[in-house]
Design a protein around this motif. Structure first.
Motif, PDB file in Angstrom:
ATOM      1  N   THR A 176       0.841  -1.197   0.000  1.00 17.73           N
ATOM      2  CA  THR A 176       0.000   0.000   0.000  1.00 17.73           C
ATOM      3  C   THR A 176       0.875   1.245   0.000  1.00 17.73           C
ATOM      4  O   THR A 176       2.023   1.213   0.470  1.00 17.73           O
ATOM      5  CB  THR A 176      -0.945   0.018   1.215  1.00 17.73           C
ATOM      6  OG1 THR A 176      -1.825   1.141   1.124  1.00 17.73           O
ATOM      7  CG2 THR A 176      -0.178   0.092   2.529  1.00 17.73           C
ATOM      8  N   CYS A 177       0.349   2.332  -0.539  1.00 17.98           N
ATOM      9  CA  CYS A 177       1.042   3.616  -0.561  1.00 17.98           C
ATOM     10  C   CYS A 177       0.534   4.466   0.599  1.00 17.98           C
ATOM     11  O   CYS A 177      -0.671   4.739   0.693  1.00 17.98           O
ATOM     12  CB  CYS A 177       0.800   4.319  -1.889  1.00 17.98           C
ATOM     13  SG  CYS A 177       1.491   5.989  -1.958  1.00 17.98           S
ATOM     14  N   SER A 178       1.419   4.873   1.471  1.00 15.82           N
ATOM     15  CA  SER A 178       1.027   5.675   2.639  1.00 15.82           C
ATOM     16  C   SER A 178       0.570   7.069   2.234  1.00 15.82           C
ATOM     17  O   SER A 178      -0.160   7.728   2.978  1.00 15.82           O
ATOM     18  CB  SER A 178       2.198   5.784   3.621  1.00 15.82           C
ATOM     19  OG  SER A 178       2.594   4.512   4.053  1.00 15.82           O
ATOM     20  N   ASP A 179       0.981   7.542   1.043  1.00 13.74           N
ATOM     21  CA  ASP A 179       0.598   8.890   0.604  1.00 13.74           C
ATOM     22  C   ASP A 179      -0.832   8.939   0.077  1.00 13.74           C
ATOM     23  O   ASP A 179      -1.620   9.807   0.456  1.00 13.74           O
ATOM     24  CB  ASP A 179       1.566   9.375  -0.486  1.00 13.74           C
ATOM     25  CG  ASP A 179       2.962   9.630   0.055  1.00 13.74           C
ATOM     26  OD1 ASP A 179       3.096   9.847   1.279  1.00 13.74           O
ATOM     27  OD2 ASP A 179       3.914   9.588  -0.737  1.00 13.74           O
ATOM     28  N   CYS A 180      -1.188   8.001  -0.798  1.00 11.59           N
ATOM     29  CA  CYS A 180      -2.517   8.058  -1.425  1.00 11.59           C
ATOM     30  C   CYS A 180      -3.427   6.900  -1.043  1.00 11.59           C
ATOM     31  O   CYS A 180      -4.608   6.895  -1.394  1.00 11.59           O
ATOM     32  CB  CYS A 180      -2.387   8.129  -2.947  1.00 11.59           C
ATOM     33  SG  CYS A 180      -1.801   6.581  -3.696  1.00 11.59           S
ATOM     34  N   GLY A 181      -2.889   5.883  -0.347  1.00 11.54           N
ATOM     35  CA  GLY A 181      -3.715   4.751   0.090  1.00 11.54           C
ATOM     36  C   GLY A 181      -3.931   3.698  -0.974  1.00 11.54           C
ATOM     37  O   GLY A 181      -4.690   2.745  -0.769  1.00 11.54           O
ATOM     38  N   HIS A 182      -3.260   3.820  -2.109  1.00 10.18           N
ATOM     39  CA  HIS A 182      -3.425   2.845  -3.195  1.00 10.18           C
ATOM     40  C   HIS A 182      -2.930   1.466  -2.754  1.00 10.18           C
ATOM     41  O   HIS A 182      -1.875   1.333  -2.143  1.00 10.18           O
ATOM     42  CB  HIS A 182      -2.657   3.304  -4.436  1.00 10.18           C
ATOM     43  CG  HIS A 182      -2.682   2.316  -5.567  1.00 10.18           C
ATOM     44  ND1 HIS A 182      -3.813   2.079  -6.314  1.00 10.18           N
ATOM     45  CD2 HIS A 182      -1.714   1.487  -6.065  1.00 10.18           C
ATOM     46  CE1 HIS A 182      -3.544   1.163  -7.233  1.00 10.18           C
ATOM     47  NE2 HIS A 182      -2.280   0.790  -7.100  1.00 10.18           N
ATOM     48  N   VAL A 183      -3.710   0.438  -3.072  1.00  9.64           N
ATOM     49  CA  VAL A 183      -3.334  -0.949  -2.781  1.00  9.64           C
ATOM     50  C   VAL A 183      -3.114  -1.668  -4.100  1.00  9.64           C
ATOM     51  O   VAL A 183      -3.932  -1.575  -5.018  1.00  9.64           O
ATOM     52  CB  VAL A 183      -4.431  -1.663  -1.956  1.00  9.64           C
ATOM     53  CG1 VAL A 183      -4.069  -3.132  -1.757  1.00  9.64           C
ATOM     54  CG2 VAL A 183      -4.614  -0.983  -0.606  1.00  9.64           C
ATOM     55  N   LEU A 184      -2.012  -2.370  -4.195  1.00  7.20           N
ATOM     56  CA  LEU A 184      -1.665  -3.070  -5.430  1.00  7.20           C
ATOM     57  C   LEU A 184      -2.532  -4.324  -5.571  1.00  7.20           C
ATOM     58  O   LEU A 184      -2.425  -5.253  -4.768  1.00  7.20           O
ATOM     59  CB  LEU A 184      -0.181  -3.448  -5.411  1.00  7.20           C
ATOM     60  CG  LEU A 184       0.501  -3.665  -6.764  1.00  7.20           C
ATOM     61  CD1 LEU A 184       0.444  -2.391  -7.603  1.00  7.20           C
ATOM     62  CD2 LEU A 184       1.953  -4.080  -6.547  1.00  7.20           C
ATOM     63  N   GLN A 185      -3.390  -4.336  -6.591  1.00  4.47           N
ATOM     64  CA  GLN A 185      -4.300  -5.461  -6.794  1.00  4.47           C
ATOM     65  C   GLN A 185      -4.046  -6.148  -8.130  1.00  4.47           C
ATOM     66  O   GLN A 185      -3.491  -5.564  -9.054  1.00  4.47           O
ATOM     67  CB  GLN A 185      -5.753  -4.973  -6.745  1.00  4.47           C
ATOM     68  CG  GLN A 185      -6.238  -4.635  -5.342  1.00  4.47           C
ATOM     69  CD  GLN A 185      -7.749  -4.511  -5.309  1.00  4.47           C
ATOM     70  OE1 GLN A 185      -8.324  -3.756  -6.081  1.00  4.47           O
ATOM     71  NE2 GLN A 185      -8.388  -5.235  -4.411  1.00  4.47           N
ATOM     72  N   CYS A 186      -4.489  -7.399  -8.198  1.00  3.32           N
ATOM     73  CA  CYS A 186      -4.387  -8.138  -9.446  1.00  3.32           C
ATOM     74  C   CYS A 186      -5.434  -7.604 -10.422  1.00  3.32           C
ATOM     75  O   CYS A 186      -6.610  -7.473 -10.057  1.00  3.32           O
ATOM     76  CB  CYS A 186      -4.610  -9.631  -9.195  1.00  3.32           C
ATOM     77  SG  CYS A 186      -4.651 -10.614 -10.719  1.00  3.32           S
ATOM     78  N   PRO A 187      -5.056  -7.303 -11.666  1.00  2.00           N
ATOM     79  CA  PRO A 187      -6.044  -6.815 -12.634  1.00  2.00           C
ATOM     80  C   PRO A 187      -7.012  -7.901 -13.097  1.00  2.00           C
ATOM     81  O   PRO A 187      -8.075  -7.599 -13.641  1.00  2.00           O
ATOM     82  CB  PRO A 187      -5.181  -6.325 -13.802  1.00  2.00           C
ATOM     83  CG  PRO A 187      -3.928  -7.143 -13.712  1.00  2.00           C
ATOM     84  CD  PRO A 187      -3.700  -7.374 -12.245  1.00  2.00           C
ATOM     85  N   ASN A 188      -6.661  -9.173 -12.850  1.00  2.00           N
ATOM     86  CA  ASN A 188      -7.493 -10.288 -13.322  1.00  2.00           C
ATOM     87  C   ASN A 188      -8.379 -10.883 -12.235  1.00  2.00           C
ATOM     88  O   ASN A 188      -9.325 -11.602 -12.539  1.00  2.00           O
ATOM     89  CB  ASN A 188      -6.608 -11.406 -13.880  1.00  2.00           C
ATOM     90  CG  ASN A 188      -5.651 -10.909 -14.947  1.00  2.00           C
ATOM     91  OD1 ASN A 188      -6.041 -10.132 -15.811  1.00  2.00           O
ATOM     92  ND2 ASN A 188      -4.402 -11.342 -14.872  1.00  2.00           N
ATOM     93  N   CYS A 189      -8.033 -10.637 -10.957  1.00  7.01           N
ATOM     94  CA  CYS A 189      -8.738 -11.278  -9.843  1.00  7.01           C
ATOM     95  C   CYS A 189      -9.064 -10.256  -8.757  1.00  7.01           C
ATOM     96  O   CYS A 189      -8.400  -9.221  -8.631  1.00  7.01           O
ATOM     97  CB  CYS A 189      -7.887 -12.399  -9.232  1.00  7.01           C
ATOM     98  SG  CYS A 189      -7.271 -13.605 -10.430  1.00  7.01           S
TER      99      CYS A 189
END
Length: 746
Positions: free
Chosen positions: A450-463
Motif C-alpha cells: 500500500t502507498c502511505s501517501d494516497c492509500g493505493h493498494v496493489l491489486q491483481c487486474p485479473n482477480c
C-alpha cells in the motif's frame, strides 16, 4: 459388429462405430481406439458392444491397446461418478486414466510432389513405455587380448548374470564402444526390455517389523479385521488423537488383507505426505507398492498405473487421483486425514475422493477406514447415526502426553511476527538442541502493498485479490492466476515513494527467523519451495536427520507427518481461516490448529504449543487448545442445525463466469428464474439461494456469480439440477459449472 465408443469431449452422448473386419476380437471394453469425429481423428474408449445400427456408420481407424485399460467393474464406478457429479462419462474416463494417453489428430490437405492433393493425418504424442537394453554373458570364452574397461564390464555382467545399460554407464561411464566390441566378439547378447520408471527407486528405507498394539489399538484392529473377513462393505471412522498410532493400525490391517490375497488402496490428502508414508510401507512390505500423485511425470504415472493393472502392485498409495487406480481384488481402502478439503477436486470433474472411496468400497465389498484426529462433523454425525462404525483412540502411543497448549492474545499489542512468549520458547528450544515448527497458512513475504501517501493498494487486474510480494523473486504475484509484476519502487497511482509492505507470509517469517537465529538450521515448506521434483522428500529428510532446527510452513506441515524430534510448535496466526466467508470456517480453524499442534511431542520429549490469535475466546480455538473434539463437535453441530447446513442438508453450487460482469450477472439471474420455475413445476423441496456475486467476484479475468441449492434429500437436488442442465440455454460467453457437495464457498 458395432461398438459403443465414448469420445472425450464435454458431450453427454456416446457414439456407435463399426469394427473393421477381422478385428472383432480386439473390440473389447476398455480398449482405446482412434475414430473419425467430424474433421478430426480422436481417441475413443470402447464401452461395449451395441445392437444399434445408425445409417451412416463410421469405422474405427486403429486399435491403440493390446490389453484393456479398464474393466466392466471399473466402468460401473465411472458411470456412478458421471451420474452423481452430472459430468460426461467420456470425460470421467479421461480423468481416470493416466495423463498422456489421449491422442488427438487433424486431417490436413497437402499438395504432394506430383501436384495432387492428398489428405494426411497429424497426431499429437502419447505416453509410451520405456525400454532399456539388457546384456547377458554368452558361453564364448574371451580372447586374451581383451583388457581394460571392456574386460571389467564383461566381468561385471558375468558376476551379476545380466545388467542393464544404465547401471553399466553409472559404474563405468560412457561405454558404448566397449559394449559394441563385446557384442561383435559375441561375448554378450543384448535384449531390449520394457522397464518401469520408479519415482522412489533411489529412496533409502530400513526394514521394519509390526509394533505391539496398545489396548485401544488392538480393539480397533480386531473389529476391522473381523469386518474384513465378512467379505461385506464395512465402513469405519478411526477417530484417534494425533500420535495415537492410526498408521500402525493401517499397516497391520493391510498386512492381514494381503495375506488373504487382497489388495489395498491408501489415500493421503497431500503429496507432501507421500514420501514419509511410502517409506513406512516399503519398510514393512516386500510386495509391490505403487505410488500415484500429480508430482510424478507422465511416464512415471503411466508405469505405476500399468503395474497396478497388471497386478504387480498389491498396495497403492496416492493423493486424490489415486481413487481411479485400476486395483483388482480390493480388500481395504484407507482415507488418511479424511477431514481434508484437498480430497475435493475444484475444477473439471469436481469429485471428492473421500466420498468416492466409500462408494468404491460399497461396490467392491471392501473395508473402508476413514482416519482422522479431527474428523468432519458430517462424518461423526453419520457414525453416530450408525452409517459408519466409530472406533476411538483417546491416548497417544506409549501414553505420551498431549502437548501443553497456550493461546496468546494479540489484541491491543504491538503487532510482531513472534510474541515475546513464543520468541523465548523458541530460544530455549534451540539451546536445548530440540526442533521447532512455525506454522502460518499463507505463503509469500507480504500479503499486500500500500502507498502511505494516497492509500493505493496493489491489486491483481485479473482477480479480486491483492498481489502477494515474494521477496526471493522480488515480484508481486497473484496466487490465483499467477499474474506478476516486478516490485515497484514508486507508487503506480501517485508516483510517491512511501510504499509499505503489510501482512506476512511464510517467506517473511523465514527471513525474520534467520535474522534472529543466524546459527540455526532453518527450512521452509510451502508451494514455492516444493516446486522441484523430490523437494518434499528433501525437506522432510533434512528435518528427520536433525539438519533442520526450525521448519516454517503452510498447511503442508500440519497433516499427518511424524517428527519425533519436534517439541515446540508455534502457530503464527490462527485467525486466517476463521475470517473466511464460509460456514465451515470454524471447523477448518479447529482442524488446522489441532493438526499442527499435534506435530509436537510425538517422540520421547513432551511438546509445547503457542497459538497467536486475535480471537482467543472463539470456541473452535479453545476446543483445539484443550484437545477437546467433543466440545467443538457439539457446539458446531448446533450452529449447523440452526443454519440448515450439512449434515442437516445437502448442497450444490452453480457457478457462472464471464469476461463481462453484466453477462455473468444476467446469466445467473436467468438461471435463477429457470431453477425456481422447475422447482415449482416438479414440486421439489429445494431451497434456492441467489444468484449473488461470489465472495471472490473475479478470478483469471472472469467475473463470477453463484447460486447455492440446499435440500434435506439428495434426490430432489439431483432431479432439479438434471432438469436445469437439459433446459438451460445461456450465451456462449457465459460458462456454467455445477459443483455437487461443494467444500469451497469462495
Amino acid at each position: 459388429m458395432t461398438v459403443n465408443v465414448a469420445v472425450p469431449l464435454m458431450l453427454q452422448q456416446t457414439y456407435c462405430y463399426a469394427v473393421p473386419e477381422g478385428k472383432e476380437n480386439q473390440a473389447v471394453t476398455g480398449i482405446r481406439v482412434l475414430v473419425p469425429f467430424g474433421k478430426r481423428v480422436m481417441t475413443g474408449y470402447i464401452l461395449g458392444k451395441t445392437e444399434e445400427q445408425p445409417n451412416e456408420l463410421k469405422e474405427i481407424r486403429e486399435f491403440l491397446d493390446l490389453e484393456p485399460l479398464f474393466t466392466e467393474t471399473d466402468l460401473e464406478f465411472y458411470q456412478w461418478i458421471a451420474n452423481y457429479y452430472l459430468y460426461p462419462l467420456s470425460m470421467v474416463i479421461k480423468t481416470a486414466l493416466p495423463s498422456g494417453l489421449t491422442i488427438t489428430g487433424r486431417q490436413k490437405k497437402i499438395i504432394s510432389e506430383d501436384g495432387s492433393v492428398v489428405t494426411e493425418e497429424f497426431f499429437n504424442k502419447s505416453t509410451k513405455s520405456k525400454t532399456e537394453p539388457f546384456y547377458r554373458i554368452t558361453s564364448t570364452p574371451p580372447p586374451p587380448s581383451l583388457k581394460g574397461k571392456a574386460k571389467n564390464i564383461l566381468d561385471f555382467i558375468k558376476e551379476n548374470e545380466e545388467s542393464d545399460r544404465t547401471t553399466i554407464y553409472t559404474l563405468f561411464g560412457q561405454s558404448l564402444i566397449q559394449l559394441k566390441r563385446l557384442l561383435d566378439l559375441e561375448l554378450i547378447t543384448v535384449e531390449n526390455r520394457e522397464i518401469y520408471r520408479d519415482p522412489f527407486k533411489d529412496k533409502p528405507y530400513q526394514p521394519d517389523s509390526p509394533k505391539k498394539l496398545n489396548q485401544e489399538q488392538q480393539a480397533a484392529y480386531n473389529k476391522i479385521i473381523t469386518a474384513t473377513d465378512s467379505g461385506e462393505f464395512s465402513p469405519f471412522l478411526l477417530h484417534g488423537v494425533t500420535g495415537s498410532g492410526k498408521t500402525e493400525i493401517y499397516l497391520q490391517v493391510i498386512a492381514y488383507a494381503i495375506e488373504r490375497h487382497k489388495t489395498a488402496l491408501v489415500l493421503v490428502p497431500e503429496i507432501a505426505l507421500t514420501p514419509q508414508l511410502v517409506g513406512r510401507f516399503r519398510s514393512r512390505f516386500s510386495c509391490g507398492i505403487a505410488v500415484l500423485h500429480s508430482g510424478l511425470s507422465d511416464g512415471e504415472r503411466y508405469d505405476e498405473w500399468r503395474r497396478i493393472r497388471r497386478k504387480e502392485a498389491k498396495i497403492v498409495i496416492g493423493a486424490r487421483s489415486a481413487i481411479f487406480a485400476p486395483v483388482d481384488s480390493l480388500g481395504v481402502i484407507v482415507i488418511d486425514e479424511e477431514h481434508e478439503s484437498s480430497y475435493k477436486q475444484t475444477d473439471g470433474l469436481r469429485y471428492n475422493a473421500r466420498d468416492m472411496a466409500l462408494v468404491l468400497g460399497k461396490q467392491r465389498k471392501a473395508t473402508v477406514i476413514l482416519g482422522s484426529a479431527t474428523p468432519l462433523v458430517t462424518t461423526v454425525y453419520a457414525a453416530r447415526n450408525e452409517k459408519l462404525t466409530e472406533l476411538n483412540l483417546t491416548k497417544r502411543v506409549e501414553d505420551r502426553p498431549m502437548p501443553l497448549t497456550r493461546l496468546l492474545d494479540q489484541r491491543g499489542k504491538k503487532l510482531e511476527i513472534l510474541t515475546p512468549e513464543l520468541l523465548k520458547a523458541l530460544e530455549q528450544n534451540l539451546e536445548a538442541k530440540k526442533q521447532s515448527i512455525l506454522f502460518l497458512n499463507r505463503r509469500g513475504f507480504a500479503t499486500w502493498l500500500t502507498c502511505s501517501d494516497c492509500g493505493h493498494v496493489l491489486q491483481c487486474p485479473n482477480c479480486s485479490v491483492t498481489l502477494t510480494f515474494h521477496q526471493q523473486q522480488n515480484r508481486h504475484i497473484c496466487h490465483y492466476c499467477e499474474y506478476s509484476i516486478p516490485a515497484p519502487s514508486v507508487c503506480p497511482e501517485c508516483s510517491g515513494t512511501a510504499i509499505t509492505l503489510l501482512g506476512m507470509g511464510t517467506e517473511r517469517v523465514e527471513a525474520k527467523i534467520k535474522e534472529l537465529f543466524p546459527e540455526a538450521g532453518v527450512s521452509r515448506m510451502d508451494r514455492d519451495t516444493t516446486i522441484e521434483k523430490d523437494s518434499h522428500f528433501r525437506i522432510i529428510k533434512e528435518l528427520e536427520e536433525r539438519k533442520t532446527d526450525i521448519l516454517i510452513g503452510t498447511q503442508m506441515i500440519a497433516k499427518g507427518h511424524d517428527f519425533p524430534g519436534v517439541t515446540l510448535v508455534g502457530v503464527i496466526s490462527a485467525d486466517t481461516t476463521l475470517n473466511l466467508p464460509d460456514f465451515r470456517s470454524s471447523e477448518r480453524a479447529f482442524q488446522l490448529v489441532s493438526q499442527v499442534l499435534g506435530r509436537a511431542g510425538r517422540g520421547e520429549e513432551p511438546g509445547e504449543v503457542f497459538v497467536q490469535t486475535f480471537n482467543p475466546e472463539h470456541f473452535a480455538l479453545i476446543a483445539a487448545s484443550e484437545h477437546d473434539y467433543e466440545k467443538f463437535y457439539l457446539q458446531e453441530l448446533e450452529e449447523r442445525r440452526d443454519a440448515g447446513y450439512p449434515p442437516f442438508s445437502n448442497l450444490a453450487a452453480i457457478l457462472f463466469s464471464s469476461t463481462s460482469a453484466k453477462a455473468a450477472e444476467e446469466g445467473a439471474e436467468t438461471a435463477g428464474k429457470l431453477l425456481r420455475k422447475l422447482k415449482t413445476d416438479l414440486k421439489l423441496k429445494v431451497t434456492i439461494l441467489g444468484s449473488a456475486k461470489a465472495p471472490l467476484g473475479k478470478i483469471r479475468g472472469r467475473f463470477r456469480q453463484q447460486i447455492l441449492l440446499k435440500s434435506t434429500q439428495r434426490k430432489p437436488l439431483h432431479q432439479l439440477l438434471l432438469n436445469f442442465k437439459n433446459n438451460m440455454k445461456l450465451p456462449a460467453n457465459v460458462r456454467v459449472s455445477i459443483d455437487i457437495d461443494p467444500v469451497d464457498m469462495l
